[in-house]
Design a protein around this motif. Structure first.
Motif, PDB file in Angstrom:
ATOM      1  N   VAL A   7      64.796  62.320   6.050  1.00  0.00           N
ATOM      2  CA  VAL A   7      64.290  61.092   6.644  1.00  0.00           C
ATOM      3  C   VAL A   7      63.131  60.604   5.793  1.00  0.00           C
ATOM      4  N   LYS A   8      63.224  59.377   5.342  1.00  0.00           N
ATOM      5  CA  LYS A   8      62.138  58.800   4.555  1.00  0.00           C
ATOM      6  C   LYS A   8      61.289  57.951   5.496  1.00  0.00           C
ATOM      7  N   LEU A   9      60.022  58.308   5.598  1.00  0.00           N
ATOM      8  CA  LEU A   9      59.106  57.547   6.427  1.00  0.00           C
ATOM      9  C   LEU A   9      58.444  56.473   5.569  1.00  0.00           C
ATOM     10  N   LEU A  10      58.267  55.313   6.148  1.00  0.00           N
ATOM     11  CA  LEU A  10      57.684  54.203   5.411  1.00  0.00           C
ATOM     12  C   LEU A  10      56.255  53.954   5.855  1.00  0.00           C
ATOM     13  N   TRP A  11      55.415  53.609   4.913  1.00  0.00           N
ATOM     14  CA  TRP A  11      54.022  53.310   5.206  1.00  0.00           C
ATOM     15  C   TRP A  11      53.899  51.936   5.845  1.00  0.00           C
ATOM     16  N   ASP A  57      38.526  52.148   7.277  1.00  0.00           N
ATOM     17  CA  ASP A  57      39.828  52.438   7.888  1.00  0.00           C
ATOM     18  C   ASP A  57      40.808  52.983   6.861  1.00  0.00           C
ATOM     19  N   PRO A  58      41.846  53.658   7.332  1.00  0.00           N
ATOM     20  CA  PRO A  58      42.926  54.051   6.428  1.00  0.00           C
ATOM     21  C   PRO A  58      43.533  52.804   5.778  1.00  0.00           C
ATOM     22  N   ILE A  59      44.075  52.959   4.579  1.00  0.00           N
ATOM     23  CA  ILE A  59      44.729  51.814   3.931  1.00  0.00           C
ATOM     24  C   ILE A  59      46.179  51.684   4.380  1.00  0.00           C
ATOM     25  N   ALA A  60      46.732  52.774   4.930  1.00  0.00           N
ATOM     26  CA  ALA A  60      48.103  52.751   5.422  1.00  0.00           C
ATOM     27  C   ALA A  60      48.294  53.899   6.413  1.00  0.00           C
ATOM     28  N   TRP A  61      49.324  53.784   7.236  1.00  0.00           N
ATOM     29  CA  TRP A  61      49.608  54.832   8.218  1.00  0.00           C
ATOM     30  C   TRP A  61      51.114  54.907   8.448  1.00  0.00           C
ATOM     31  N   MET A  62      51.552  56.009   9.028  1.00  0.00           N
ATOM     32  CA  MET A  62      52.935  56.176   9.491  1.00  0.00           C
ATOM     33  C   MET A  62      52.905  57.086  10.710  1.00  0.00           C
ATOM     34  N   PRO A  63      53.927  56.982  11.564  1.00  0.00           N
ATOM     35  CA  PRO A  63      53.954  57.836  12.756  1.00  0.00           C
ATOM     36  C   PRO A  63      54.047  59.310  12.377  1.00  0.00           C
ATOM     37  N   TRP A  64      53.498  60.148  13.243  1.00  0.00           N
ATOM     38  CA  TRP A  64      53.646  61.592  13.070  1.00  0.00           C
ATOM     39  C   TRP A  64      55.096  61.916  13.391  1.00  0.00           C
ATOM     40  N   PRO A  65      55.810  62.638  12.521  1.00  0.00           N
ATOM     41  CA  PRO A  65      57.236  62.897  12.768  1.00  0.00           C
ATOM     42  C   PRO A  65      57.454  63.925  13.877  1.00  0.00           C
TER      43      PRO A  65
END
Length: 74
Positions: A7-11, A57-65
């Motif tokens: 699974v590729k997670l996207l920012w 702030d963070p520059i990007a985020w993704m959900p915790w898998p």
């Protein structure tokens, strides 16, 4: 059960869309990637993302898998 699925997670670059009630994966402007969560205001601290100074702030985020075998484990 297919163990070879990737699974590729996207920012997401809009930190305002990040959920403030769960752990997420964040990217910093100095090249680090780590888990974080929103720290609500508490006295003079909080009102910021864990691992970041107030106002940064963070520059990007993704959900915790989820765990790959989440359904089988429940």
């Amino acid at each position: 059960m297919n163990m070879n699925v990737s699974v590729k997670l996207l920012w997401n670059f809009d930190i305002n869309q990040a959920p403030r009630d769960q752990k997420i994966i964040v990217a910093s402007d100095c090249g680090k990637v780590f888990s974080s969560r929103w720290l609500p205001a508490k006295g003079q601290d909080g009102d910021r993302w864990e691992g970041f100074s107030k106002g940064r702030d963070p520059i990007a985020w993704m959900p915790w898998p989820d765990h790959p075998h989440k359904e089988a484990l429940s």
